[in-house]
Design a protein around this motif. Sequence first.
Motif, PDB file in Angstrom:
ATOM      1  N   LYS A  98       0.805  -1.194   0.111  1.00 20.10           N
ATOM      2  CA  LYS A  98       0.086  -0.024  -0.123  1.00 20.10           C
ATOM      3  C   LYS A  98       0.768   1.229  -0.026  1.00 20.10           C
ATOM      4  O   LYS A  98       0.709   2.195  -0.764  1.00 20.10           O
ATOM      5  CB  LYS A  98      -0.773   0.020   1.257  1.00 20.10           C
TER       6      LYS A  98
ATOM      7  N   MET B 233       8.244 -18.873   7.421  1.00 22.09           N
ATOM      8  CA  MET B 233       7.275 -19.959   6.826  1.00 22.09           C
ATOM      9  C   MET B 233       8.179 -21.233   6.520  1.00 22.09           C
ATOM     10  O   MET B 233       7.549 -22.421   6.301  1.00 22.09           O
ATOM     11  CB  MET B 233       6.541 -19.533   5.483  1.00 22.09           C
TER      12      MET B 233
ATOM     13  N   SER C 219       4.395 -19.031  -0.719  1.00 17.50           N
ATOM     14  CA  SER C 219       5.038 -17.740  -1.164  1.00 17.50           C
ATOM     15  C   SER C 219       3.723 -16.977  -1.097  1.00 17.50           C
ATOM     16  O   SER C 219       2.562 -17.128  -1.112  1.00 17.50           O
ATOM     17  CB  SER C 219       5.588 -17.455  -2.512  1.00 17.50           C
TER      18      SER C 219
ATOM     19  N   ALA D  69       1.675 -13.239  -2.109  1.00 21.59           N
ATOM     20  CA  ALA D  69       1.404 -12.171  -3.157  1.00 21.59           C
ATOM     21  C   ALA D  69       0.461 -11.331  -2.619  1.00 21.59           C
ATOM     22  O   ALA D  69      -0.615 -11.394  -2.178  1.00 21.59           O
ATOM     23  CB  ALA D  69       1.260 -12.572  -4.557  1.00 21.59           C
ATOM     24  N   THR D  70       0.750  -9.804  -2.672  1.00 26.38           N
ATOM     25  CA  THR D  70      -0.287  -8.711  -2.497  1.00 26.38           C
ATOM     26  C   THR D  70      -0.278  -7.841  -3.771  1.00 26.38           C
ATOM     27  O   THR D  70       0.771  -7.578  -4.322  1.00 26.38           O
ATOM     28  CB  THR D  70       0.395  -8.229  -1.325  1.00 26.38           C
ATOM     29  N   ILE D  71      -1.248  -7.157  -3.900  1.00 24.78           N
ATOM     30  CA  ILE D  71      -1.538  -6.335  -4.863  1.00 24.78           C
ATOM     31  C   ILE D  71      -2.204  -5.151  -4.634  1.00 24.78           C
ATOM     32  O   ILE D  71      -3.158  -4.940  -3.558  1.00 24.78           O
ATOM     33  CB  ILE D  71      -2.091  -7.159  -5.865  1.00 24.78           C
TER      34      ILE D  71
ATOM     35  N   PHE E 187      -4.844  -7.973  12.721  1.00 23.31           N
ATOM     36  CA  PHE E 187      -4.300  -6.671  12.845  1.00 23.31           C
ATOM     37  C   PHE E 187      -4.937  -5.409  12.029  1.00 23.31           C
ATOM     38  O   PHE E 187      -5.278  -5.488  10.972  1.00 23.31           O
ATOM     39  CB  PHE E 187      -2.726  -6.569  12.464  1.00 23.31           C
TER      40      PHE E 187
ATOM     41  N   GLU F 215      -5.095  -2.490   9.846  1.00 24.68           N
ATOM     42  CA  GLU F 215      -4.220  -1.524   8.882  1.00 24.68           C
ATOM     43  C   GLU F 215      -5.210  -0.542   8.299  1.00 24.68           C
ATOM     44  O   GLU F 215      -6.433  -0.747   7.858  1.00 24.68           O
ATOM     45  CB  GLU F 215      -3.742  -2.503   7.687  1.00 24.68           C
ATOM     46  N   ALA F 216      -4.438   0.685   8.056  1.00 26.95           N
ATOM     47  CA  ALA F 216      -5.212   1.863   7.709  1.00 26.95           C
ATOM     48  C   ALA F 216      -5.213   1.518   6.044  1.00 26.95           C
ATOM     49  O   ALA F 216      -4.869   0.846   5.509  1.00 26.95           O
ATOM     50  CB  ALA F 216      -4.359   2.992   7.750  1.00 26.95           C
ATOM     51  N   GLY F 217      -6.381   2.399   5.685  1.00 29.51           N
ATOM     52  CA  GLY F 217      -6.472   2.389   4.275  1.00 29.51           C
ATOM     53  C   GLY F 217      -7.706   1.285   3.753  1.00 29.51           C
ATOM     54  O   GLY F 217      -7.626   1.165   2.431  1.00 29.51           O
TER      55      GLY F 217
ATOM     56  N   GLY G 128      -6.033  -4.194  -1.419  1.00 27.79           N
ATOM     57  CA  GLY G 128      -5.959  -5.176  -2.448  1.00 27.79           C
ATOM     58  C   GLY G 128      -5.806  -6.700  -1.985  1.00 27.79           C
ATOM     59  O   GLY G 128      -5.789  -7.048  -0.700  1.00 27.79           O
ATOM     60  N   LEU G 129      -5.784  -7.432  -3.034  1.00 22.06           N
ATOM     61  CA  LEU G 129      -6.055  -8.939  -2.739  1.00 22.06           C
ATOM     62  C   LEU G 129      -4.689  -9.285  -2.010  1.00 22.06           C
ATOM     63  O   LEU G 129      -3.650  -9.034  -2.373  1.00 22.06           O
ATOM     64  CB  LEU G 129      -6.031  -9.654  -4.082  1.00 22.06           C
ATOM     65  N   VAL G 130      -4.811 -10.358  -1.078  1.00 19.04           N
ATOM     66  CA  VAL G 130      -3.523 -10.943  -0.350  1.00 19.04           C
ATOM     67  C   VAL G 130      -3.653 -12.519  -0.762  1.00 19.04           C
ATOM     68  O   VAL G 130      -4.904 -13.136  -0.514  1.00 19.04           O
ATOM     69  CB  VAL G 130      -3.674 -10.909   1.195  1.00 19.04           C
ATOM     70  N   VAL G 131      -2.606 -13.054  -1.335  1.00 21.32           N
ATOM     71  CA  VAL G 131      -2.695 -14.277  -1.776  1.00 21.32           C
ATOM     72  C   VAL G 131      -1.538 -15.100  -0.967  1.00 21.32           C
ATOM     73  O   VAL G 131      -0.464 -14.757  -1.065  1.00 21.32           O
ATOM     74  CB  VAL G 131      -2.328 -14.436  -3.407  1.00 21.32           C
ATOM     75  N   VAL G 132      -1.824 -16.338  -0.391  1.00 24.98           N
ATOM     76  CA  VAL G 132      -0.631 -17.349   0.041  1.00 24.98           C
ATOM     77  C   VAL G 132      -0.839 -18.510  -0.759  1.00 24.98           C
ATOM     78  O   VAL G 132      -1.904 -19.102  -0.869  1.00 24.98           O
ATOM     79  CB  VAL G 132      -0.875 -17.571   1.542  1.00 24.98           C
TER      80      VAL G 132
ATOM     81  N   TYR H 171      -7.708 -13.350  -0.051  1.00 25.64           N
ATOM     82  CA  TYR H 171      -8.708 -13.022   0.228  1.00 25.64           C
ATOM     83  C   TYR H 171      -8.428 -11.591   0.278  1.00 25.64           C
ATOM     84  O   TYR H 171      -7.278 -11.093   0.059  1.00 25.64           O
ATOM     85  CB  TYR H 171      -8.795 -13.259   1.899  1.00 25.64           C
TER      86      TYR H 171
ATOM     87  N   VAL I  30      -6.135  -6.937   8.617  1.00 30.60           N
ATOM     88  CA  VAL I  30      -5.619  -8.008   7.941  1.00 30.60           C
ATOM     89  C   VAL I  30      -5.315  -9.186   9.086  1.00 30.60           C
ATOM     90  O   VAL I  30      -5.347  -8.886  10.066  1.00 30.60           O
ATOM     91  CB  VAL I  30      -4.312  -7.504   7.269  1.00 30.60           C
ATOM     92  N   VAL I  31      -5.346 -10.284   8.645  1.00 30.83           N
ATOM     93  CA  VAL I  31      -4.902 -11.366   9.331  1.00 30.83           C
ATOM     94  C   VAL I  31      -3.683 -11.807   9.263  1.00 30.83           C
ATOM     95  O   VAL I  31      -3.047 -11.582   7.954  1.00 30.83           O
ATOM     96  CB  VAL I  31      -6.094 -12.455   8.959  1.00 30.83           C
TER      97      VAL I  31
ATOM     98  N   LEU J   6      -0.444 -13.682   8.134  1.00 23.81           N
ATOM     99  CA  LEU J   6      -0.413 -14.677   7.123  1.00 23.81           C
ATOM    100  C   LEU J   6      -0.604 -16.227   7.379  1.00 23.81           C
ATOM    101  O   LEU J   6      -1.008 -17.192   6.771  1.00 23.81           O
ATOM    102  CB  LEU J   6       0.775 -14.376   6.099  1.00 23.81           C
ATOM    103  N   SER J   7       0.322 -16.362   8.452  1.00 22.51           N
ATOM    104  CA  SER J   7       0.397 -17.920   8.865  1.00 22.51           C
ATOM    105  C   SER J   7      -1.062 -18.517   9.259  1.00 22.51           C
ATOM    106  O   SER J   7      -1.179 -19.569   9.236  1.00 22.51           O
ATOM    107  CB  SER J   7       1.339 -18.146  10.002  1.00 22.51           C
TER     108      SER J   7
ATOM    109  N   SER K  70      -3.035 -20.544   6.897  1.00 25.88           N
ATOM    110  CA  SER K  70      -2.452 -22.072   6.648  1.00 25.88           C
ATOM    111  C   SER K  70      -2.931 -22.687   7.807  1.00 25.88           C
ATOM    112  O   SER K  70      -3.315 -24.022   7.891  1.00 25.88           O
ATOM    113  CB  SER K  70      -1.042 -22.149   6.411  1.00 25.88           C
TER     114      SER K  70
END
Lengths: 465, 465
Positions: free
Chosen positions: A397, A422, A433, A435-437, B92, B94-96, B109-113, B137, B144-145, B147-148, B151
């Motif tokens: 961001k 991880m 891995s 990825a964020t966008i 957690f 997070e602003a914005g 935006g999108l967060v992908v693991v 998600y 945001v959650v 990342l771990s 899983s």
Amino acid sequence: MGALEDIRFVEEMALELSADCGSDSGAGSGSEPEPESNKEIEEAVKVLLQGLGEDHEREGIKRTPFRVAKAFRDGTKGYGQKVKDIVEGALFPEAGLENTAGYAGGTGGLVVVRDINLFSFCESCLLPFSIQCHIGYIPAGHRVVGLSKLSRVADVFAKRLQDPQRLANEICSALQTSIKPAGVSVVLQCWHIQFPETQKNNLDPKHPSEFEMQGWVQSSVCSSSGVLENEGNSFRDDFLSLLKFRGINVDSGSSLEYWCPSRSLKMSKSGVTQSAMISAVASILQSLGEDPMRQELLGTPYRYVHWLMNFKKSILEPKLNGLSLRSINSPKRIGGIHSELNLPFCSQCEHHLLPFYGVVHVGYYCEKEEEVIERSYIHSIVHFYGCKLQVQERLTKQIAETIYSVVGRGVIVVVEANHICMISRGIEKIGSSTATIAVMGEFASDRGSKALFLDNISKSTASWG
Amino acid sequence: MGALEDIRFVEEMALELSADCGSDSGAGSGSEPEPESNKEIEEAVKVLLQGLGEDHEREGIKRTPFRVAKAFRDGTKGYGQKVKDIVEGALFPEAGLENTAGYAGGTGGLVVVRDINLFSFCESCLLPFSIQCHIGYIPAGHRVVGLSKLSRVADVFAKRLQDPQRLANEICSALQTSIKPAGVSVVLQCWHIQFPETQKNNLDPKHPSEFEMQGWVQSSVCSSSGVLENEGNSFRDDFLSLLKFRGINVDSGSSLEYWCPSRSLKMSKSGVTQSAMISAVASILQSLGEDPMRQELLGTPYRYVHWLMNFKKSILEPKLNGLSLRSINSPKRIGGIHSELNLPFCSQCEHHLLPFYGVVHVGYYCEKEEEVIERSYIHSIVHFYGCKLQVQERLTKQIAETIYSVVGRGVIVVVEANHICMISRGIEKIGSSTATIAVMGEFASDRGSKALFLDNISKSTASWG
């Protein structure tokens, strides 16, 4: 400063600190640590967070001491485990296996388990490293061991502060003692993340950042006993052949003096202004059941703190006002979009105090050549936001917002990262891995441009990880 | 028998059995099972071992009930876990990030693991299957959650008796409920081992064994919610693009009617002579906190027993006396050594009651063409020793001894195998691999010949695993 001076320096430093953290209580390895010592580790982590200029009551990092303490404790639980408990009850009688050697009796031969996935904490810098472990042994005494026990025994020693060669030696020796086979051989392939070279003010486009962590330091080690010990031995040839079936080639030995990249850091006493942090790390070592005065650990607190200080809050001045648009010859234009792909970065996860690193891809609208931003400026922005305690979502961001403030029309930012936290869950040597966008301005509505940009990333051969 | 008849048959069978195992006590999922229920599972496993013609007090399998019970319990511990406990404290601010959608506000935006490695027990046959899980998600509600946690939540549902599509649905729905994001999407790539087609008397060289387990049954499934739900949606495009960066292509949907190969087994009531074993499996399901009367589980005890019975002791008559040396045109001679490489096999690990499978390589001295043994005979020997409860070391020895008794001069046997019990520890989708070697007669002293043979294996392109 040479290696000898280095050692003298860390010894002096350690002696000064030993009074602070009470290392003379003689807490060695082996005894199960008290559960309440997690509290001590948590307090030490709070000292580290303060040293990094953070407020440890801030929402995002409030539970970081808890998480870091838990990770250290889980990652060193091998100190409290006994090989005997694992192997006992898993030695099975099998006919035809003689007492003395591999194929005496005709058919009792080598057993090899390949590609056991482990990780350890590096005793030099306290960062985790990734291990592929391969074990061969020749049953004797009419008994074989349950195959899964080989990996469980290996894990007992991996879950300690380690160095690859000592880890191999300890696994080999424990298996030799507990299974009493005709021979054992242990091969480890280890991967350690790179350290950033030095701290530079890389907002100067003339000297772009060296702060990259591409690739891994790799080391292969081997430890053998019994009939597998001698090079050129026939059993040993078999072992190496069976490894080769899976593409595992054993080096003749690493040429690295030190495998951990932190060992090549220059130490200087004048540079040590974080003695509270260094004491805190020494106390963590002790809480884990280690002896901070053990030779290999003497410089560890210094090195870990040195690593952490790369991510001190606001260590870089925000000089982004100087950011300029300038004309360069750039071939990377697709339609009206300018792309800068595969910008390497390294940041520090504020939840685990462990690095995450990878590449950033940036795309923005730009119709005229004068509107192109120099790659080194974008890299500087990435570096600026990476060099602090972060989460990947926020980093993405912040990079997008900063570039958007300059280019106006539309920005897309993709961050691809491996999180070292991880490693312990990982497949392959790098784990999963992330990825964020982030998408701003016209990119949000212009699906064609966005698809074009994402497609372009797919085609670029990113070599990270 | 068609699918409908199949269902009617298993329903009837299940009703008959429900009285035996007391499934009307209504043990559903969700409640933590009592620890003493491991004892019940152990007793049930003893019934299975007896049904296989084994003495459950035999040294090698004495602790098999303990190990099997522990594996089932560990592999289904998700029944006792709550998603709320995992996610709580890991959200957690997070602003914005706006409340409603992905890039509203510009940058949320999108967060992908990607590439989360999991395994489940298949609810149709009770064998474990391997999973690569990818989760995306879109954060909302300014949080945001960690990342771990993605899983960890996925693992709660993987650690139950599962089917790929239901697993994807449950992960997706749990994340949507607990994180309350703008959308979630879950993609699973799953691999299930093949089942042997049918039981044949494959000691007849005219009809070589079909008992091979090369390759995997693969299935890709997807489950989505919120703004990620609609195909052709822009957020969904982004998600698929970010998966593509790592070579993950989402199929439009599997064409398999049933993904588990056991579902295509023909069921016949007349063939069910193992009602004690089937009751025992039903009681295991119940001990794990499952309802054996749940529609998807009705045929599971039958299928699991059907699988096990492939490995009934002495199901094959030892017809090896008919083994003959005969001349064939064979190009596989190197020096005086004849090689038969990559003979596929499947056996059953007696320590875990789970399959191990792979390939066998055989080499033997043979100067004249008349001394060549037909490949199908060697395959029959491999099959004969594979079709029972085994350990890989013994299998290797038995194959070597049998061939040695025919050829006399010298034999070398290498067995390379994947052990399904290692899936849970594994890297990649297959886990670590095990190799064993037995050397008899002149091969023990003739290092050149042995090296030549081993080198030849390296060069052969084994496609197992």
